[in-house]
Design a protein around this motif. Structure first.
Motif, PDB file in Angstrom:
ATOM      1  N   ASP A 198      -1.643  -4.691  -9.095  1.00 20.32           N
ATOM      2  CA  ASP A 198      -2.591  -4.170 -10.086  1.00 20.32           C
ATOM      3  C   ASP A 198      -3.825  -5.070 -10.166  1.00 20.32           C
ATOM      4  O   ASP A 198      -4.957  -4.579 -10.249  1.00 20.32           O
ATOM      5  CB  ASP A 198      -1.933  -4.080 -11.466  1.00 20.32           C
ATOM      6  N   PHE A 216     -10.874  -5.086  -6.679  1.00 18.36           N
ATOM      7  CA  PHE A 216     -11.530  -4.085  -5.822  1.00 18.36           C
ATOM      8  C   PHE A 216     -12.497  -3.224  -6.628  1.00 18.36           C
ATOM      9  O   PHE A 216     -13.648  -3.018  -6.232  1.00 18.36           O
ATOM     10  CB  PHE A 216     -10.462  -3.219  -5.149  1.00 18.36           C
ATOM     11  N   HIS A 217     -12.044  -2.702  -7.773  1.00 14.62           N
ATOM     12  CA  HIS A 217     -12.902  -1.840  -8.594  1.00 14.62           C
ATOM     13  C   HIS A 217     -14.103  -2.610  -9.141  1.00 14.62           C
ATOM     14  O   HIS A 217     -15.220  -2.073  -9.195  1.00 14.62           O
ATOM     15  CB  HIS A 217     -12.097  -1.223  -9.730  1.00 14.62           C
ATOM     16  N   ASN A 247      -6.220  -4.697  -7.178  1.00 13.57           N
ATOM     17  CA  ASN A 247      -6.963  -3.438  -7.248  1.00 13.57           C
ATOM     18  C   ASN A 247      -8.017  -3.466  -8.353  1.00 13.57           C
ATOM     19  O   ASN A 247      -9.045  -2.791  -8.239  1.00 13.57           O
ATOM     20  CB  ASN A 247      -5.999  -2.270  -7.407  1.00 13.57           C
ATOM     21  N   SER A 248      -7.780  -4.238  -9.398  1.00 14.35           N
ATOM     22  CA  SER A 248      -8.814  -4.433 -10.415  1.00 14.35           C
ATOM     23  C   SER A 248     -10.002  -5.188  -9.834  1.00 14.35           C
ATOM     24  O   SER A 248     -11.164  -4.873 -10.132  1.00 14.35           O
ATOM     25  CB  SER A 248      -8.250  -5.207 -11.613  1.00 14.35           C
ATOM     26  N   TYR A 297      -3.415   4.100  -1.600  1.00 11.39           N
ATOM     27  CA  TYR A 297      -3.438   2.902  -2.439  1.00 11.39           C
ATOM     28  C   TYR A 297      -3.383   1.702  -1.506  1.00 11.39           C
ATOM     29  O   TYR A 297      -2.521   1.640  -0.616  1.00 11.39           O
ATOM     30  CB  TYR A 297      -2.234   2.903  -3.374  1.00 11.39           C
ATOM     31  N   SER A 298      -4.316   0.779  -1.665  1.00 15.78           N
ATOM     32  CA  SER A 298      -4.407  -0.382  -0.776  1.00 15.78           C
ATOM     33  C   SER A 298      -3.882  -1.637  -1.454  1.00 15.78           C
ATOM     34  O   SER A 298      -4.054  -1.817  -2.666  1.00 15.78           O
ATOM     35  CB  SER A 298      -5.859  -0.613  -0.345  1.00 15.78           C
ATOM     36  N   SER A 299      -3.268  -2.506  -0.657  1.00 21.13           N
ATOM     37  CA  SER A 299      -2.835  -3.806  -1.182  1.00 21.13           C
ATOM     38  C   SER A 299      -3.893  -4.880  -0.935  1.00 21.13           C
ATOM     39  O   SER A 299      -3.700  -6.042  -1.284  1.00 21.13           O
ATOM     40  CB  SER A 299      -1.510  -4.232  -0.541  1.00 21.13           C
ATOM     41  N   PHE A 300      -5.001  -4.499  -0.336  1.00 20.57           N
ATOM     42  CA  PHE A 300      -6.193  -5.336  -0.158  1.00 20.57           C
ATOM     43  C   PHE A 300      -5.904  -6.733   0.384  1.00 20.57           C
ATOM     44  O   PHE A 300      -6.158  -7.739  -0.264  1.00 20.57           O
ATOM     45  CB  PHE A 300      -7.003  -5.405  -1.446  1.00 20.57           C
ATOM     46  N   GLY A 347       0.829  -1.194   0.000  1.00 22.35           N
ATOM     47  CA  GLY A 347       0.000   0.000   0.000  1.00 22.35           C
ATOM     48  C   GLY A 347       0.872   1.257   0.000  1.00 22.35           C
ATOM     49  O   GLY A 347       2.092   1.189   0.166  1.00 22.35           O
ATOM     50  N   TYR A 360     -11.140  -7.630   1.394  1.00 22.54           N
ATOM     51  CA  TYR A 360     -12.177  -6.750   0.853  1.00 22.54           C
ATOM     52  C   TYR A 360     -13.362  -6.876   1.800  1.00 22.54           C
ATOM     53  O   TYR A 360     -14.004  -7.927   1.879  1.00 22.54           O
ATOM     54  CB  TYR A 360     -12.582  -7.144  -0.566  1.00 22.54           C
TER      55      TYR A 360
END
Length: 379
Positions: free
Chosen positions: A258, A264-265, A261-262, A285-288, A169, A291
Motif C-alpha cells: 500500500d 507512485f500516486h 503505491n501511495s 496492480y504493481s509492486s513497483f 503485483g 518508478y
C-alpha cells in the motif's frame, strides 16, 4: 536519500528480524530448518498456487525450471529484449537459444503482437524448436498474460513467468507468480520482497514439476541427498534468509505494498504533466520494484540524471543496453531495427528513488528539481 532504503526498513522491523535470526542461531538449523517449509507454505498461499520451492537465487529459479523441462540445444526460448541479463542468460546456460522480442512502449513488458510475429519467423526459418516463452514482470508490473497465453496455446509453448521484480503485483486480483506453467521470483535485497543476501523461489500447480525441481535443486536427490537419481545442482535457500523473509513478508503484505503505491500516486500527481510517467493498465496492480519515467531523448535523460545527482538524489538507468546488444549474445544474429521500442527505452528511461518508506517531502524535492529542469529547457 536512498534509491531503495533498506536501512530504514530494517530499523522499523529490527526487533522482529533480530528475534527471527536469533531463533535460527539458537537451534543451529542453518540448512533446511523449519522456517524453510513454513515460508514455502506462506508464499504458496499468498500467491495462490499449490507449490512453492525455494532456492539459492532468482537466476537459479529460472534455470531449475528450464532444466526440469529439459530445455536444451536446438530449442528456442522467447525473452523480452528490455530486461535484466539473467532472463536470457539462463537460456544460454541450459544450451538453448534466447530469441529476443520487442516490448510495449507503455508497460515496458513483452509485446504480445511482436511475440507472435517473432515465433512465426522462427517456425518459418525451421532452425530452432520453439519451446518456452519467458515474460518478465518488469519494474513490478505483471506482463499481459491473457494475450501471452493465447499465443502460447496457438504454438503449443510453455510459459515461465519471470516475477523477479513483480512479486506482489496482480491482474484483476490474480497474483504475480501464479501465471503460466510455472513462475519464479528473486529475493535479492532490493526486490519488492527481499532477504539479506541471495534467494529465490519457484511457483507451480504442477505436482510432477514441483517434485522434479525439489530433486534437481539438491544434487538430483531421490529419497535423500545421498540417493542421487539424476544430475542436479546445489541451490538451497538458507534458513536465516527464510526467517528474515517470514518477517518481511508479513510487513510487505500489511504495509509496504500500500505504501509503495501511495508513493507512485504522489509521484504521478506531481509529474504527469511534466514527463512521461508509468502507466498501470486497468485491473493491474504493481509492486513497483522501480518508478521509471521517460524523457524525450537520450541527451535530455542524461542531463536530468546529472542534475539529480548534483542534488544528491540517486537515480538509475534500467536498462542502458538491450539484450540483443550484449556481448555475451554476439554470436547470435539480430536485426537492430526489429527492436525499435527497446532501443528507444534504453535511451530515454530514468528510474527515480522508490520504496515504501520514501517521505512526501523527499518526493516533493525530487519532483521540484525535475519540474525546474524541464521548465528551463523550454526557455
Amino acid at each position: 536519500m536512498e534509491f531503495r532504503d533498506l536501512k530504514i526498513q530494517y530499523e522499523n522491523n529490527k526487533v522482529e528480524i533480530n528475534h527471527a535470526i536469533q531463533e535460527v542461531l539458537n537451534h543451529a538449523n542453518f540448512i533446511g530448518g523449519k522456517q524453510i517449509t513454513e515460508l514455502e507454505k506462506e508464499l504458496a498461499d499468498y500467491v495462490g498456487v499449490k507449490h512453492c520451492i525455494t532456492c539459492a537465487n532468482g537466476t537459479d529459479a529460472l534455470s531449475l525450471v528450464l532444466m526440469a523441462w529439459d530445455i536444451k540445444e536446438g530449442d528456442a526460448v522467447f525473452v523480452p529484449n528490455f530486461t535484466f541479463f539473467a532472463t536470457g542468460e539462463v537460456v544460454s546456460f541450459n544450451g538453448a537459444t534466447p530469441v529476443f522480442v520487442d516490448v510495449d512502449e507503455n508497460t515496458f513488458n513483452i509485446c504480445p503482437e511482436s511475440l507472435k510475429l517473432t515465433i512465426e519467423r522462427i517456425v518459418k526459418e525451421g532452425k530452432l524448436n520453439p519451446k518456452v516463452i519467458i515474460p518478465v514482470d518488469l519494474f513490478g508490473l505483471p506482463a499481459d498474460y491473457e494475450e501471452i497465453e493465447k499465443v502460447a496455446q496457438k504454438f503449443n509453448l510453455l510459459v515461465l513467468e519471470d516475477g523477479a521484480q513483480g512479486f506482489g503485483g496482480s491482474i484483476n486480483g490474480k497474483m504475480a507468480c501464479s501465471f503460466g506453467n510455472a513462475a519464479t521470483t528473486s529475493f535479492f535485497p532490493a526486490k519488492p520482497l527481499g532477504c539479506y543476501g541471495d534467494g529465490g523461489a519457484i511457483f507451480t500447480n504442477d505436482d510432477s514439476l514441483a517434485e522434479l525441481i525439489n530433486s534437481i535443486k539438491v544434487h538430483g536427490k531421490g529419497t535423500s541427498k545421498y540417493d542421487n537419481v539424476r544430475i542436479g545442482v546445489n541451490s538451497r535457500l538458507d534458513t536465516i534468509q527464510a526467517a528474515i523473509l517470514q518477517v518481511k513478508l508479513k510487513v510487505f503484505r500489511e504495509q509496504e505494498l500500500d505504501a509503495v503505491n501511495s508513493v507512485f500516486h504522489s509521484y504521478n500527481n506531481k509529474l504527469q504533466s511534466i514527463v512521461s510517467t508509468p502507466i498501470i493498465p486497468n485491473g493491474y496492480y504493481s509492486s513497483f520494484a522501480q518508478y521509471t519515467i521517460k524523457l524525450e531523448s537520450k541527451a535530455i535523460r542524461n542531463e536530468l540524471q546529472t542534475r539529480l545527482l548534483e542534488h544528491n538524489i540517486p537515480c538509475m538507468v534500467y536498462y542502458a543496453k538491450p539484450m540483443h546488444q550484449q556481448k555475451a549474445f554476439s554470436s547470435s544474429s539480430f536485426i537492430d531495427s526489429d527492436f525499435y521500442v527497446t532501443n528507444l527505452l534504453c535511451d530515454t528511461v530514468l528510474s527515480l528513488p522508490m520504496h515504501p518508506y520514501l517521505k512526501e517531502e523527499e518526493i516533493v524535492e525530487i519532483c521540484t528539481i525535475i519540474k525546474k529542469f524541464m521548465l528551463e529547457r523550454k526557455k
